[in-house]
Enzyme design. Structure first.
Site, PDB file in Angstrom:
ATOM      1  N   GLU A 179       4.810  -4.352  -1.180  1.00 27.07           N
ATOM      2  CA  GLU A 179       4.321  -3.694   0.036  1.00 27.07           C
ATOM      3  C   GLU A 179       3.840  -4.750   1.028  1.00 27.07           C
ATOM      4  O   GLU A 179       3.284  -5.772   0.619  1.00 27.07           O
ATOM      5  CB  GLU A 179       3.185  -2.724  -0.308  1.00 27.07           C
TER       6      GLU A 179
ATOM      7  N   HIS B  21       2.165   4.449   1.650  1.00 25.02           N
ATOM      8  CA  HIS B  21       0.875   4.325   0.964  1.00 25.02           C
ATOM      9  C   HIS B  21      -0.213   5.141   1.685  1.00 25.02           C
ATOM     10  O   HIS B  21      -1.237   4.609   2.132  1.00 25.02           O
ATOM     11  CB  HIS B  21       0.450   2.859   0.855  1.00 25.02           C
TER      12      HIS B  21
END
Length: 531
Positions: free
Chosen positions: A263, A281
């Site tokens: 990420e 997220h």
């Protein structure tokens, strides 16, 4: 003089007002969190630092903060704080572990609905002026079997919501007792059974050595054809490439992911596949959750700065200043006792018995209990702290009992930890010597005198010749130095144990070589917090 707090990330005005209302001199400047040079320049003036994720509390920042007493993170993750360095400087690091549980659980349920009814694709198609009603044939959740991997705080909320949707819920969690599972209304199962039976699988575990790649290619192939996978927990729990291939092959009907191994995720094998729902997220991204954690961190930091009360600290027990000087080594011992058993235990824990003997029985036993339970659970849940550990234990139906005794034996005081599971009991005792260093003094009823180090190796075997030589030779051949070597046995020719304090973690080839000798019943590398 009033304590001074810097809020260097975006917190709500209501949270900032809590500091003001409590008589704290607060500076609210969210721009500082993204300007490390400015933070370095001003941090020396403050007693407290309230942050989210933008501010990086590095070793350099901590070194420039001689007055800093507490760092409060509005949220769970503290990857942006050097906790080890903060601990060395006596700075408490707090988080808010339960403020976004409901929000994250609700996101998992929302993702489950989205993948069941192909909502994102249907939405995009309709916006494009198409009317592809026959293309988007979904499935009902009612009556389907949901497999929940991890039934802790967030996982248990997901179970509750799923039961309200009339789903059949099964849970895999080594720390979930049968009694707790029954009270939740779920069926406790092993992982293979969950994989074989679940129509939907959702994960709610931290990323650890034990949970990394828990849905590996091998395990994904064990799943029921047509299964749908939801991950709103942590990246790295699923082999994303293998899952993508199984979706293409038609074995997996869909997936919904809020977290990814890498990420920010700008590329991923799951992207642009049919019936794969992805979000950036967003698990904790609701107004309510962000407000809750902001208010909590403001209250916790104010309590500590004004009264010394410690709540949700990641690096300090909840003890008074007077107790801390005396209890520090005993708190560390309790953590080590728990960590020893926790690294050996994979089945569900049913009971924890802690005995305090001699001088230790008059200390703050609640704090010592918390330290032992946190140590016990940390191997499978690294985010646990001394405040959250007892809560998690209660959620999982673990019975905790404490016994005190007047001094017996040669030691002025000791702590014994006894952990019961459905298949095995484990017991370990330790004391603190006059030099302030914790020691293990008994394992499985066998007396020893073992110094505790960061890297250790524990073995069990029958008391036969050659054990010491085999251990020394094998580790030496793999360039592992032994700092200390402790042996114990129940009797000549009977059960024996060895506990080795090593300079580094033994490599896998060394462990394989020891196992291949056939001389050992158990060989376990162990790690202990050296801070």
């Amino acid at each position: 003089m009033a304590p001074k707090v810097l809020v260097s990330d975006k917190l709500s005005e209501t949270a900032v007002q809590i500091f003001r209302d409590r008589g704290i001199d607060v500076t609210f400047d969210p721009s500082i969190g993204k300007d490390k040079d400015k933070l370095l320049e001003v941090i020396g003036d403050y007693d407290g630092l309230a942050i989210r994720s933008a501010t990086k509390v590095t070793e350099k920042i901590i070194a420039a903060a001689p007055n800093l007493k507490v760092v409060g993170r509005a949220g769970i993750g503290v990857d942006n704080v050097d906790i080890h360095e903060a601990s060395k400087k006596g700075i408490i690091v707090m988080n808010t572990p339960f403020g976004n549980s409901i929000t994250t659980a609700e996101h998992a349920i929302a993702m489950m609905f989205a993948v069941a009814r192909q909502i994102p694709e249907a939405n995009a198609s309709t916006h494009a002026g198409k009317w592809e009603k026959s293309r988007f044939m979904g499935v009902e959740l009612t009556g389907k079997t949901l497999g929940v991997i991890g039934a802790g705080n967030i996982g248990s909320i997901v179970c509750n919501r799923a039961l309200g949707l009339k789903m059949k819920v099964m849970a895999y969690d080594p720390f979930l007792s049968e009694e707790r599972a029954k009270s939740m209304g779920v069926t406790k199962v092993e992982l293979d059974e969950l994989l074989a039976r679940a129509d939907f699988i959702t994960m709610h575990v931290p990323f650890t050595e034990k949970t990394a790649n828990i849905l590996s290619e091998e395990n994904l192939k064990k799943t029921k054809k047509g299964v749908r996978i939801v991950n709103c927990a942590r990246g790295g729990l699923v082999d994303e490439a293998a899952l993508a291939q199984l979706i293409k092959d038609g074995h997996v009907a869909g997936a919904a992911f809020d977290v990814f191994k890498e990420e920010p995720a700008t590329e991923n094998p799951l992207f642009n596949l049919p019936n794969v729902v992805v979000t950036p997220h967003l698990g904790a991204a609701t107004t309510e959750a962000q407000e809750n954690v902001a208010l909590q961190v403001a209250e916790q930091m104010s309590d500590y700065l004004l009264t010394g009360a410690v709540t949700n600290a990641l690096n300090m027990p909840s003890v008074t200043a007077e107790e801390a000087a005396i209890m520090g080594p005993w708190v560390k011992l309790a953590e080590h006792l728990g960590a020893f058993v926790g690294q050996l235990t994979e089945e569900a824990i049913e009971e924890i018995e802690i005995t305090y003997n001699g001088l230790v029985k008059d200390m703050n036993l609640q704090a010592l209990n918390c330290a032992a339970i946190a140590g016990l659970m940390k191997p499978s849940n690294p985010g646990v702290n001394m405040v959250s550990a007892p809560v998690i234990a209660r959620e999982r139906g673990i019975e905790i009992s404490t016994t005190t005794q007047d001094k017996t034996g040669v030691f002025d005081g000791y702590i014994r930890l006894h952990v019961k599971t459905a298949v095995k009991d484990r017991s370990i005792a330790g004391t603190v010597f006059s030099d302030g260093k914790p020691r293990f003094i008994q394992i499985k009823g066998i007396n020893i005198d073992a110094e505790i180090g960061e890297h250790m190796l524990y073995t069990t075997n029958k008391d036969v010749p050659g054990i010491i030589g085999t251990l020394g030779r094998t580790l030496g051949e793999n360039s592992v130095n032994i700092a200390n070597f402790t042996l114990g046995r129940s009797g000549a020719g009977e059960e024996a144990i060895a506990l080795l304090y090593l300079d580094e973690q033994p490599p896998e080839p060394a462990l394989v070589a020891l196992r291949e000798t056939g001389m050992f019943q158990q060989i376990r590398p162990l790690q202990f917090d050296a801070a």
